[in-house]
Design an enzyme around this catalytic site. Structure first.
Site, short mmCIF file in Angstrom:
data_model
loop_
_atom_site.label_atom_id
_atom_site.label_comp_id
_atom_site.label_asym_id
_atom_site.label_seq_id
_atom_site.Cartn_x
_atom_site.Cartn_y
_atom_site.Cartn_z
N LYS A 12 4.42 -31.49 -8.82
CA LYS A 12 5.64 -30.88 -9.02
C LYS A 12 5.33 -32.97 -9.30
O LYS A 12 5.70 -33.39 -10.67
CB LYS A 12 5.71 -31.26 -8.55
CG LYS A 12 6.00 -29.46 -8.50
CD LYS A 12 8.20 -28.92 -7.60
CE LYS A 12 8.36 -27.75 -7.29
NZ LYS A 12 9.36 -27.58 -6.66
N ASP A 65 14.94 -26.83 -8.43
CA ASP A 65 14.11 -26.12 -7.37
C ASP A 65 14.05 -24.60 -8.19
O ASP A 65 14.72 -24.83 -9.08
CB ASP A 65 16.10 -25.92 -6.76
CG ASP A 65 15.58 -24.72 -5.91
OD1 ASP A 65 14.57 -24.78 -5.16
OD2 ASP A 65 16.89 -24.73 -5.01
N PHE A 140 -0.57 -21.52 -7.93
CA PHE A 140 0.03 -20.81 -6.86
C PHE A 140 0.93 -19.95 -6.49
O PHE A 140 1.11 -19.83 -8.14
CB PHE A 140 -0.13 -22.60 -6.16
CG PHE A 140 1.70 -23.09 -6.88
CD1 PHE A 140 1.42 -24.15 -8.13
CD2 PHE A 140 3.17 -23.10 -6.50
CE1 PHE A 140 3.04 -24.32 -9.16
CE2 PHE A 140 4.31 -22.94 -7.19
CZ PHE A 140 4.05 -23.79 -8.38
N GLY A 141 1.79 -20.11 -4.97
CA GLY A 141 2.81 -19.39 -5.46
C GLY A 141 2.57 -18.00 -6.20
O GLY A 141 1.37 -17.59 -5.95
N ASP A 143 1.77 -17.17 -8.85
CA ASP A 143 1.16 -17.00 -10.29
C ASP A 143 0.17 -16.13 -10.72
O ASP A 143 0.14 -15.46 -11.70
CB ASP A 143 0.01 -18.65 -10.18
CG ASP A 143 1.02 -19.89 -10.67
OD1 ASP A 143 1.84 -18.84 -11.51
OD2 ASP A 143 0.58 -20.81 -10.64
P1 IMP Z 1 10.67 -23.87 -4.54
O1 IMP Z 1 11.24 -24.38 -5.78
O2 IMP Z 1 8.87 -24.94 -5.18
O3 IMP Z 1 11.11 -24.05 -3.17
O4 IMP Z 1 9.90 -22.92 -5.38
C1 IMP Z 1 9.81 -21.80 -4.47
C2 IMP Z 1 9.07 -20.67 -5.02
O5 IMP Z 1 8.73 -19.98 -5.58
C3 IMP Z 1 7.56 -21.28 -3.86
O6 IMP Z 1 7.71 -20.60 -2.73
C4 IMP Z 1 6.79 -20.90 -5.13
O7 IMP Z 1 6.01 -19.91 -3.79
C5 IMP Z 1 7.72 -20.02 -5.89
N1 IMP Z 1 7.26 -20.91 -7.25
C6 IMP Z 1 8.02 -22.04 -7.82
N2 IMP Z 1 7.18 -22.33 -9.54
C7 IMP Z 1 6.06 -22.01 -9.27
C8 IMP Z 1 5.28 -21.16 -10.41
O8 IMP Z 1 5.32 -21.95 -11.50
N3 IMP Z 1 4.43 -20.46 -9.97
C9 IMP Z 1 4.95 -19.20 -8.54
N4 IMP Z 1 5.60 -19.60 -8.41
C10 IMP Z 1 6.13 -20.39 -8.08
#
Ligand code: IMP
Length: 181
Positions: A12, A65, A140-141, A143
């Site tokens: 990020k 966030d 990630f996450g 995606d």
């Molecule tokens: P945070 O804002 O980084 O806490 O994101 C919250 C959750 O949303 C994380 O656990 C990620 O898994 C998911 N997330 C946030 N942004 C993305 C993204 O760009 N791609 C995939 N998952 C995301």
């Protein structure tokens, strides 16, 4: 102009640093975790987090966030995205969406900026669909299950950063900073 990004996530930070250059904003990194209150509204959560952090940081900073909002699940997991990802993950979301026709979803990113006196927020949104199965290995996450124009974010790689919710929120924030000069 210097501004500090509070995040424990290096990816990020790097993205923000790169985009900042285009707006003549120098993004510095405060690498740390912070308290995120639970709540129903991403913007409220980001604002409260920033206000709490303002007691500890004596220069202008921002945090970001984000969350995934699925239409057929009334916006779930939304502000609980982190927790849901850690618990049921992509497999769990796909199970919940099994047989569901309306697959529309969006990612929302909220930036909360503490300017030394008050908190300002900036949002970015990207609309897409929940895929039928996980595809791609680049992201990630969520995606691998978030489809944008036929490809999942995990299949898009760098291309994703051109259209992502985070990119859009950062651009709106940096536009604002630029307008102050
Ligand atoms: P945070 O804002 O980084 O806490 O994101 C919250 C959750 O949303 C994380 O656990 C990620 O898994 C998911 N997330 C946030 N942004 C993305 C993204 O760009 N791609 C995939 N998952 C995301």
């Amino acid at each position: 102009m210097n501004v500090y990004f509070v995040t424990s996530n290096e990816g990020k930070f790097r993205e923000a640093k790169e985009i900042g250059k285009r707006y003549e904003v120098n993004v510095e990194w405060i690498r740390r975790e912070y308290l995120e209150p639970q709540g129903k509204d991403l913007e409220e959560i980001a604002k409260i987090s920033a206000k709490l952090l303002a007691n500890e940081i004596d220069k202008p900073f921002f945090l970001e966030d984000s969350g995934l909002f699925i239409q057929a699940l009334n916006g779930f997991p939304g502000p609980y995205s982190s927790y849901v990802f850690k618990t049921i993950g992509n497999e769990g979301i796909l199970k919940l969406m099994n047989g569901v026709e309306d697959r529309s979803a969006y990612f929302l990113a909220v930036i909360a900026f503490w300017d030394g006196e008050k908190v300002l927020t900036f949002k970015g949104k990207v609309e897409g669909k929940i895929a039928k199965e996980m595809r791609g290995d680049k992201g990630f996450g969520f995606d691998p299950i978030f489809e944008y124009n036929g490809k999942t974010f995990a299949e898009m790689g760098e291309e994703k950063n051109e259209v992502s919710h985070r990119r859009r929120a950062l651009e709106s924030f940096f536009e604002y900073l630029k307008s102050l000069k």
